[in-house]
Structure formats: C-alpha cells, structure tokens
Design a protein around this motif. Sequence first.
Motif, PDB file in Angstrom:
ATOM      1  N   GLY A  17       3.750  15.382   8.124  1.00 33.45           N
ATOM      2  CA  GLY A  17       3.454  13.880   8.700  1.00 33.45           C
ATOM      3  C   GLY A  17       4.045  12.864   8.024  1.00 33.45           C
ATOM      4  O   GLY A  17       4.586  12.957   7.227  1.00 33.45           O
ATOM      5  N   VAL A  18       3.638  11.635   8.564  1.00 37.43           N
ATOM      6  CA  VAL A  18       4.178  10.268   7.552  1.00 37.43           C
ATOM      7  C   VAL A  18       2.987   9.344   7.226  1.00 37.43           C
ATOM      8  O   VAL A  18       2.053   9.354   8.160  1.00 37.43           O
ATOM      9  CB  VAL A  18       5.330   9.724   8.253  1.00 37.43           C
ATOM     10  N   ARG A  19       3.229   8.619   6.220  1.00 36.28           N
ATOM     11  CA  ARG A  19       2.248   7.673   5.824  1.00 36.28           C
ATOM     12  C   ARG A  19       3.308   6.195   5.972  1.00 36.28           C
ATOM     13  O   ARG A  19       4.049   6.007   5.590  1.00 36.28           O
ATOM     14  CB  ARG A  19       1.976   7.550   4.277  1.00 36.28           C
ATOM     15  N   LEU A  20       2.366   5.356   6.785  1.00 33.69           N
ATOM     16  CA  LEU A  20       2.988   4.173   7.170  1.00 33.69           C
ATOM     17  C   LEU A  20       2.593   3.072   6.551  1.00 33.69           C
ATOM     18  O   LEU A  20       1.330   3.013   6.276  1.00 33.69           O
ATOM     19  CB  LEU A  20       2.927   3.839   8.754  1.00 33.69           C
ATOM     20  N   ASN A  21       3.354   2.280   6.269  1.00 32.97           N
ATOM     21  CA  ASN A  21       2.831   0.840   5.680  1.00 32.97           C
ATOM     22  C   ASN A  21       2.939  -0.430   6.724  1.00 32.97           C
ATOM     23  O   ASN A  21       4.303  -0.462   7.080  1.00 32.97           O
ATOM     24  CB  ASN A  21       3.827   0.646   4.462  1.00 32.97           C
ATOM     25  N   ASP A  22       2.028  -0.931   6.937  1.00 34.01           N
ATOM     26  CA  ASP A  22       2.271  -1.939   8.018  1.00 34.01           C
ATOM     27  C   ASP A  22       2.845  -3.204   7.119  1.00 34.01           C
ATOM     28  O   ASP A  22       2.180  -3.678   6.130  1.00 34.01           O
ATOM     29  CB  ASP A  22       0.822  -2.615   8.604  1.00 34.01           C
ATOM     30  N   VAL A  23       4.137  -3.691   7.408  1.00 28.60           N
ATOM     31  CA  VAL A  23       4.585  -4.744   6.593  1.00 28.60           C
ATOM     32  C   VAL A  23       4.254  -6.174   6.729  1.00 28.60           C
ATOM     33  O   VAL A  23       4.487  -6.873   5.860  1.00 28.60           O
ATOM     34  CB  VAL A  23       6.204  -4.860   7.025  1.00 28.60           C
ATOM     35  N   THR A  24       3.426  -6.349   7.695  1.00 26.60           N
ATOM     36  CA  THR A  24       2.583  -7.842   7.799  1.00 26.60           C
ATOM     37  C   THR A  24       1.523  -7.896   6.986  1.00 26.60           C
ATOM     38  O   THR A  24       1.262  -8.781   6.521  1.00 26.60           O
ATOM     39  CB  THR A  24       2.305  -8.092   9.533  1.00 26.60           C
ATOM     40  N   ASP A  25       0.845  -6.544   6.964  1.00 29.62           N
ATOM     41  CA  ASP A  25      -0.782  -6.883   6.159  1.00 29.62           C
ATOM     42  C   ASP A  25      -0.628  -5.898   5.016  1.00 29.62           C
ATOM     43  O   ASP A  25      -1.855  -5.795   4.438  1.00 29.62           O
ATOM     44  CB  ASP A  25      -1.900  -7.018   7.040  1.00 29.62           C
ATOM     45  N   GLY A  26       0.119  -4.789   4.930  1.00 30.70           N
ATOM     46  CA  GLY A  26      -0.046  -4.128   3.936  1.00 30.70           C
ATOM     47  C   GLY A  26      -0.919  -2.679   4.144  1.00 30.70           C
ATOM     48  O   GLY A  26      -0.923  -1.808   3.308  1.00 30.70           O
ATOM     49  N   SER A  27      -1.387  -2.624   5.367  1.00 27.11           N
ATOM     50  CA  SER A  27      -2.330  -1.631   5.641  1.00 27.11           C
ATOM     51  C   SER A  27      -1.750  -0.308   5.718  1.00 27.11           C
ATOM     52  O   SER A  27      -0.538  -0.086   6.281  1.00 27.11           O
ATOM     53  CB  SER A  27      -3.271  -2.082   6.992  1.00 27.11           C
ATOM     54  N   LYS A  28      -2.440   0.700   5.572  1.00 23.80           N
ATOM     55  CA  LYS A  28      -1.623   1.933   5.583  1.00 23.80           C
ATOM     56  C   LYS A  28      -2.487   2.901   6.756  1.00 23.80           C
ATOM     57  O   LYS A  28      -3.495   2.627   7.119  1.00 23.80           O
ATOM     58  CB  LYS A  28      -1.961   2.834   4.285  1.00 23.80           C
TER      59      LYS A  28
END
Length: 311
Positions: A217-228
């Motif tokens: 799998g992959v862990r994503l980082n939302d670049v707008t609010d830092g949510s994972k």
Amino acid sequence: MSISEHCKTIVLGTGPAGLTAAIYAARGQLAPLVITGHQPGGQLTGTTDIENFPGFPDGIDGTELMDRMRRQAERFGASFFDGSADRLELGTRPFRVHFADRSATCDSLILATGATPKLLGLPGEKELFGRGVSVCATCDGFFYRDKDVVIVGGGDTAMEEAVFLTRFARHVFVVHRRDSLRASPPMQKRALENEKISFEWNSEIAEILTDDAGVAGVRLNDVTDGSKKEIACDGLFIAIGHDPNTGLVDGQIDLDENGFVITRSDCETSIDGVFASGDVQDPIFRQAITAAGSGCRAAMAAERYLENLDE
Ligand code: NDP
C-alpha cells in the motif's frame, strides 16, 4: 582490446538502441567503437522478464537480451570500451570523444545514452523494483491482473499508463500532487471518464507500505491540509517523467524544452554526422523495440552519411 584512435563511427550507450546501432554499423563495415556507459545494457538490465520483445514467446531476462545483442555486435566486428565517455568535442571534424585517460576521433557519432526515470526519492523505492514498484506500466501491467494499483503523476504518461493498467487491474488510483492534470485534454478525458480509475488530488506519497511479498500500500499526505490516508495496493507505478541522459551534448546540439535531443526523421540531430536514437530522443514510446528500431535507423543513416562524405 586495442582501440583505434580514429573510427568511422562511435556509438555511445549500450541499451537496445546503442547495441542495435552497433550491430547494423558493424555489419555495414563501419567497425564501430561502442562505449558502454555506466549502466552497460541500459534500463533493461534493471527489469525482470521482458515479455514484449518480439521473438521471445516465453519472455527473456533483460540482462540476457542485452548480452545477446552485445555478442551479436561483437561477432560482426564492433569493439567495446567498458566505461563512460567524459567529454565530446562536436565542434570540430572529426569529432573527438574523451573517455578514461584517452580519446578517439570519429567521422560519425551515434548517441544512444538513454534516459533515467525520475523517482520519488522514498525509502525502499529502488529496493522494491520488481516487488511492486515499477516505472513502466507497458512492461509490468500484465502482472497486476485483478489487483489494485496506484500510479503517481499527472502527465500524459501517467494518464496513458493509468488507462492501460485498467485492462488488467481491478482498480487504478491516480495520485497527483496538484488539483489539475498536466496531461493533454484528450488524454485527461480518457482517464477521467474511465470508471476503473479514481483520483487522489493534491496528494503526495509519503511512504510505501510493505509486507513479505513487497508493496502492500501507500500512505498519502494531502498537501493542502497535511491529512494522511492509506491506500492498500499491490503495485505502485511511478510516472513522473524521465531525465534524458544528455549531459555530454548539452550546449552542443539542439535539445527540446524537456532536454531530449531533437531529431529529424532519420535520427539526424542539429549537427551533421551526429545521430541520436532510443530514449535520449524519445519521450513518448520508450520501449526496447522502438529503441532498437531507432538504433537501426541511426546506423543506416550514419552509413549513408559516410558514403556521401567519401564521394
Ligand atoms: P511530464 O513531465 O509531462 O509529467 C510529469 C508529471 O509528474 C507531472 O504531472 C508532474 O506534476 C508529476 N511529477 C513530477 N515530479 C514529481 C514528483 N517528484 N512527485 C510527484 N509528482 C511529480 O512527463 P510525462 O512522462 O508524462 O511526459 C513527458 C513528455 O512526453 C510530455 O511532453 C508528454 O506530453 C509526452 N507524452 C506524450 C504521449 C502521447 O502523446 N501519447 C504519451 C506520453 C508522454 P506537475 O504537473 O505538478 O508538474
């Protein structure tokens, strides 16, 4: 092996383009000198089985295919220098190629130095090549039948590969760092309208998750609010562009805005007598067979060029 000080042709690079050029130039009695480069055999030596090279119905190991091409070129009289060229002088004739502590001149030069896929720079990324991480959907998509895959990138390659992957995969997640795509409108449309593809906008891959089999799998980082967020998947396809290996010719021959060598139809570059083939001049197809085809064209064009010089 003794290396002549002057050759009719020097070939730079030993991927399928360079080695095919070497075979044709050698059979054309040009006795080419081939400089292998720092990754002899090129990108294919970093892959596992190649299943789409015509003539090998059971597939063939990339290193083995390249070894066979080299032996074929040697059989017809190509000589090889195992190492890299350091500098080219293309402003004088004959051209001069510097390598190791010596140099050789040539009347024609075939550039087949390839391109390097850009990577994300994440821990484990390179080690997971062949175990879930891939830079070529055309090569590896077939192995992901009914599996979920992630592809990262927002350009034409990512969209084309995402659509291609839907032929095999159960679902394709496109991860893109912005909220709009770089890909051309028709390519965007095909991907956006495909119901097996969904988009993770404004997202970067922060981590590749693994299990014993490789990518899990992959862990994503939302670049707008830092949510994972985590996505479970079996494959991660990286399609964020390539860097053409043009350091040796930068400033000497014409390159396009992305740094690829500009060629005319017969692999001719902006300097008469210098030809380019394979991925160093092809941002689009980048297949072993297309590289080999253009290596053949470059060698035949070099032969014609040299014949005209003699006349
Ligand atoms: P591009 O450079 O066009 O696109 C690269 C994509 O990857 C961009 O969306 C970019 O994001 C993203 N990216 C770059 N670096 C990173 C990073 N570190 N992390 C996350 N994302 C990243 O490369 P392509 O290989 O897609 O295309 C190369 C050329 O070949 C283009 O000119 C393209 O048009 C052409 N091409 C044409 C095809 C066709 O006509 N059939 C098929 C394939 C390619 P961002 O957008 O934010 O910069």
